[in-house]
Design a protein around this motif. Structure first.
Motif, PDB file in Angstrom:
ATOM      1  N   ALA A 141      40.512  42.674  53.663  1.00  0.00           N
ATOM      2  CA  ALA A 141      41.946  42.957  53.620  1.00  0.00           C
ATOM      3  C   ALA A 141      42.633  42.515  54.902  1.00  0.00           C
ATOM      4  N   GLU A 142      41.967  42.682  56.021  1.00  0.00           N
ATOM      5  CA  GLU A 142      42.562  42.287  57.304  1.00  0.00           C
ATOM      6  C   GLU A 142      42.806  40.788  57.363  1.00  0.00           C
ATOM      7  N   GLN A 143      41.951  39.998  56.727  1.00  0.00           N
ATOM      8  CA  GLN A 143      42.135  38.558  56.721  1.00  0.00           C
ATOM      9  C   GLN A 143      43.395  38.152  55.963  1.00  0.00           C
ATOM     10  N   PHE A 144      43.706  38.869  54.895  1.00  0.00           N
ATOM     11  CA  PHE A 144      44.943  38.583  54.166  1.00  0.00           C
ATOM     12  C   PHE A 144      46.166  38.919  55.007  1.00  0.00           C
ATOM     13  N   ARG A 145      46.046  39.922  55.865  1.00  0.00           N
ATOM     14  CA  ARG A 145      47.167  40.238  56.761  1.00  0.00           C
ATOM     15  C   ARG A 145      47.349  39.140  57.814  1.00  0.00           C
ATOM     16  N   GLN A 146      46.244  38.611  58.299  1.00  0.00           N
ATOM     17  CA  GLN A 146      46.323  37.571  59.321  1.00  0.00           C
ATOM     18  C   GLN A 146      46.785  36.238  58.744  1.00  0.00           C
ATOM     19  N   TYR A 147      46.499  35.994  57.470  1.00  0.00           N
ATOM     20  CA  TYR A 147      46.865  34.718  56.829  1.00  0.00           C
ATOM     21  C   TYR A 147      47.727  35.020  55.604  1.00  0.00           C
ATOM     22  N   PRO A 148      49.026  35.317  55.808  1.00  0.00           N
ATOM     23  CA  PRO A 148      49.894  35.735  54.691  1.00  0.00           C
ATOM     24  C   PRO A 148      50.177  34.638  53.672  1.00  0.00           C
ATOM     25  N   ASP A 149      49.864  33.392  53.992  1.00  0.00           N
ATOM     26  CA  ASP A 149      50.108  32.301  53.051  1.00  0.00           C
ATOM     27  C   ASP A 149      48.902  32.005  52.158  1.00  0.00           C
ATOM     28  N   VAL A 150      47.769  32.623  52.443  1.00  0.00           N
ATOM     29  CA  VAL A 150      46.559  32.383  51.658  1.00  0.00           C
ATOM     30  C   VAL A 150      46.637  33.178  50.355  1.00  0.00           C
ATOM     31  N   LYS A 151      46.329  32.504  49.263  1.00  0.00           N
ATOM     32  CA  LYS A 151      46.325  33.146  47.951  1.00  0.00           C
ATOM     33  C   LYS A 151      44.911  33.144  47.387  1.00  0.00           C
ATOM     34  N   ALA A 152      44.627  34.127  46.533  1.00  0.00           N
ATOM     35  CA  ALA A 152      43.281  34.268  45.969  1.00  0.00           C
ATOM     36  C   ALA A 152      43.361  34.823  44.561  1.00  0.00           C
ATOM     37  N   THR A 153      42.329  34.525  43.784  1.00  0.00           N
ATOM     38  CA  THR A 153      42.172  35.065  42.435  1.00  0.00           C
ATOM     39  C   THR A 153      40.913  35.915  42.412  1.00  0.00           C
ATOM     40  N   VAL A 154      41.008  37.134  41.879  1.00  0.00           N
ATOM     41  CA  VAL A 154      39.896  38.080  41.921  1.00  0.00           C
ATOM     42  C   VAL A 154      39.704  38.705  40.540  1.00  0.00           C
ATOM     43  N   ASP A 155      38.626  39.487  40.405  1.00  0.00           N
ATOM     44  CA  ASP A 155      38.391  40.200  39.156  1.00  0.00           C
ATOM     45  C   ASP A 155      38.831  41.653  39.285  1.00  0.00           C
ATOM     46  N   GLU A 156      38.518  42.449  38.270  1.00  0.00           N
ATOM     47  CA  GLU A 156      39.000  43.825  38.221  1.00  0.00           C
ATOM     48  C   GLU A 156      38.475  44.678  39.368  1.00  0.00           C
ATOM     49  N   GLY A 157      37.309  44.321  39.913  1.00  0.00           N
ATOM     50  CA  GLY A 157      36.729  45.098  41.005  1.00  0.00           C
ATOM     51  C   GLY A 157      37.564  45.090  42.267  1.00  0.00           C
ATOM     52  N   TYR A 158      38.447  44.111  42.402  1.00  0.00           N
ATOM     53  CA  TYR A 158      39.301  44.003  43.586  1.00  0.00           C
ATOM     54  C   TYR A 158      40.749  44.343  43.241  1.00  0.00           C
ATOM     55  N   ARG A 159      40.948  45.227  42.272  1.00  0.00           N
ATOM     56  CA  ARG A 159      42.286  45.622  41.853  1.00  0.00           C
ATOM     57  C   ARG A 159      43.094  46.191  43.027  1.00  0.00           C
ATOM     58  N   GLY A 160      42.466  47.000  43.853  1.00  0.00           N
ATOM     59  CA  GLY A 160      43.169  47.583  44.984  1.00  0.00           C
ATOM     60  C   GLY A 160      43.692  46.528  45.939  1.00  0.00           C
TER      61      GLY A 160
END
Length: 261
Positions: A141-160
């Motif tokens: 989660a911290e990496q998404f805060r550091q890189y706000p332009d990065v997008k990702a696709t995940v499965d149901e396990g990463y719903r949060g």
């Protein structure tokens, strides 16, 4: 070279050290020493970068930095491998019991690009730990805060993770209530199918790891699993990075005249 070859055979086929000793006409301890010395070197190599020979990704931050610089959308998925059940009475015995598989497992998280090429595989944790817990404890989660332009696709396990970063992380759509209109259920199935089609490439990446015998069911010491997984995933990334990148069309089709209704 022989020590490297022995280690590669052991990682690929999962042959016991005693069997390899018979094949190479050496003592079993010689095989064990070779694997013990070469395996950490393979694990430390990191992961190959598509179209960037000589560059390796080694830390969790690296795939995010690469995705941010190259405009690559990450595909993220967890996988687990069955491991030996510890003897009764050992501390932490229940920590590896997976709630999903009802077996002793070790989980990892894989990051790939849209073509299923490995960018990073790690975040090793006991099977009892949920994917969302790993997001917090391992710093995803911290990496998404550091890189706000990065997008990702995940499965149901990463719903949060998708709930926390709705503009960056795409998770499967939530199922409508049973009494919802039929059109909503149809739209949900279509969105879910589209999201699953985009995510399937990283599942193929995890399947590539399972072609190596030790990651089908790990029978070694659990303390050496991380090293074994990183070594195998790094070797798989070398092969997948050689796949040619599919280029997107440089122009878009535009109607030259208005179509008649």
């Amino acid at each position: 070279m022989d020590r490297l070859l022995v280690t590669l055979v052991h990682l690929r086929l999962g042959l016991p050290h005693a069997a390899l000793a018979e094949l190479y006409l050496v003592d079993r301890s010689t095989i064990s020493n070779a694997v013990r010395e070469v395996r950490p070197l393979l694990a430390a190599r990191g992961f190959a970068v598509p179209d960037r020979p000589g560059i390796r990704l080694r830390t969790l931050e690296d795939p995010f930095a690469y995705a941010d610089a190259e405009g690559v959308e990450l595909l993220i998925d967890g996988t687990e491998v069955q491991v030996r059940r510890p003897k009764a009475g050992r501390p932490g015995r229940k920590a590896f019991v997976s709630g999903k598989k009802k077996q002793n497992t070790i989980k990892t998280t894989t990051f790939s690009d849209g073509q299923g090429r490995t960018l990073f595989s790690g975040v090793v944790r006991p099977g009892r730990m949920h994917d969302q817990t790993a997001v917090r404890s391992e710093g995803i989660a911290e990496q998404f805060r550091q890189y706000p332009d990065v997008k990702a696709t995940v499965d149901e396990g990463y719903r949060g993770l998708a709930n926390e970063f709705p503009d960056q992380v795409d998770a499967p759509p939530k199922k409508p209530k049973d009494d919802a209109p039929l059109g909503e259920h149809h739209a949900w199935r279509e969105r879910r199918r589209h999201q699953s089609s985009a995510r399937i490439h990283v599942e193929h990446t995890n399947a590539e790891y399972k072609q190596w015998r030790p990651l089908q069911r790990f029978t070694g010491r659990r303390e050496t699993y991380t090293e074994t997984h990183l070594a195998i995933a790094g070797l798989v990334s070398d092969r997948s990075a050689r796949r040619s990148t599919r280029r997107k069309p440089g122009t878009e089709l535009v109607l030259t005249r208005q179509a008649a209704c």
